[in-house]
Scaffold this active site. Structure first.
Site, PDB file in Angstrom:
ATOM      1  CB  SER A 123      -0.695   0.039   0.849  1.00 39.70           C
ATOM      2  OG  SER A 123      -2.061   0.677   0.924  1.00 39.70           O
ATOM      3  CG  ASP A 170      -5.652  -4.769  -3.775  1.00 36.95           C
ATOM      4  OD1 ASP A 170      -6.050  -3.843  -2.943  1.00 36.95           O
ATOM      5  OD2 ASP A 170      -4.587  -4.471  -4.595  1.00 36.95           O
ATOM      6  CG  HIS A 187      -5.298  -2.939   0.425  1.00 37.40           C
ATOM      7  ND1 HIS A 187      -4.626  -2.778  -1.117  1.00 37.40           N
ATOM      8  CD2 HIS A 187      -4.800  -1.873   0.840  1.00 37.40           C
ATOM      9  CE1 HIS A 187      -3.965  -1.792  -0.793  1.00 37.40           C
ATOM     10  NE2 HIS A 187      -4.079  -1.087   0.134  1.00 37.40           N
TER      11      HIS A 187
END
Length: 349
Positions: free
Chosen positions: A149, A293, A320
């Site tokens: 991320s 995601d 994610h």
């Protein structure tokens, strides 16, 4: 008699050579030996001093294991979250004798938390990572960064400036463009929600009513369990709950913004985009995308071809946080990448 002597000599030589420990066996047998390390007293924890334009601070790291050729620095997401996002690695990396380093970036829970927004820039965070690398004694014979991320943004930015110090790069669940991420969230993910729910969420955001309990309830019920971590909320791992509990909201909102549908408002990452620069990354690179995601897996597959030596890992069951909800595919692919680079067998694809 002479033949017998030669035979005994041959057998002895065979036993000596045959019993010689292989390099991987040496690594495995020494993996948990901290006796020659300066952080044995603290169980691998080091508070690393860093310098910034606003003074000197310390950041928290914890090294797990010993491997002279594979040392993976874990760059957590957020910004402003913690290393706790990666605690699932304990279930996989030690068995493979992979050395890995937990790390809380400046401003995060276990590190110093100065109250100065001028510190929260990509450029300064890159210099922080470089200072951490030096303090840990890593170099391009052993040093990998894995960023998930926001950590993926930081990993890309670090590679774009300091790839000469890297052995390998892992970009996990992060696109190379904030505008492209915003477009995907708004045009693809949002409309997949029930229309009434999506309309309510957009109304809350339009009114900047981000602290409304109903807004949070809708996100957790309809969005987080589909695209952040595909498990019922009451089944989420304790490490994830602890990580979110420890978030530094000041850093998060300043850089990412208050919305979960893209990077919005006056967040500093809103216009971030390195798509045109990916082709300058030459080190072996693994890009990880997942079917569910918040990031577009097709974009991340494209990224793996845009860098010069890239490989794509697709997690068909993941979101994610694929390191939790698609561990079978995630860790198999990450470990294989590390092994291939370490053995000189890496092939892009």
């Amino acid at each position: 008699m002479r033949i017998r002597i030669y035979t005994m000599l041959f057998i002895g030589l065979f036993l000596i050579v045959g019993c010689k420990e292989k390099p991987e066996d040496t690594v495995k047998s020494n993996y948990l030996d901290f006796s020659k390390r300066d952080d044995q007293f603290t169980g691998g924890i080091k508070m690393i001093p860093i310098t910034t334009p606003k003074g000197n601070f310390k950041v928290w790291t914890k090294t797990v294991g010993n491997n002279p050729t594979i040392k993976v620095l874990l760059l957590h997401g957020g910004p402003g979250l913690t290393h706790e996002l990666y605690e699932s690695f304990d279930g996989y990396f030690p068995n493979e004798s992979i050395e890995y380093i937990y790390y809380d970036q400046l401003g995060s829970y276990y590190s110093d938390q100065p109250n100065d927004n001028s510190l929260w820039t990509n450029e300064r965070f890159v210099e922080e990572v470089e200072q951490v690398r030096k303090a840990l004694g890593c170099d391009n014979t052993n040093f990998y960064v894995l960023g998930q991320s926001w950590g993926g943004i930081l990993a890309m930015e670090y590679a774009l400036k300091y790839q000469k110090n890297l052995k390998g790069l892992i970009i996990s669940n992060m696109m190379a463009s904030a505008p492209a991420y915003n477009k995907y969230a708004d045009e693809v993910l949002g409309p997949k929600l029930p229309k009434a729910v999506f309309d309510q969420i957009k109304t809350f955001e339009k009114n900047k009513d981000y602290t409304n309990p109903k807004y949070t309830e809708l996100l957790f019920k309809y969005y987080y369990t589909e695209h952040i971590l595909r498990m019922p909320i009451d089944k989420w791992p304790e490490s994830i709950n602890r990580c979110f509990k420890h978030i530094n909201p000041n850093v998060y909102v300043y850089m990412q913004g208050p919305s979960e549908f893209g990077i919005t408002g006056d967040a500093t990452l809103k216009d971030w985009d390195v798509t045109a620069r990916l082709k300058t990354i030459t080190v072996p690179t693994l890009v990880i995308g997942a079917k569910y995601d918040t990031m577009d897996p097709k974009h991340m597959e494209w990224m793996s071809h845009e860098v010069q030596n890239g490989r794509f890992l697709y997690c068909p069951n993941g979101s994610h946080l694929s390191q939790y909800d698609d561990q079978k595919n995630y860790f198999k692919g990450v470990i294989q990448f590390l092994r291939d680079v370490d053995n000189g067998d890496f092939k892009k694809g």
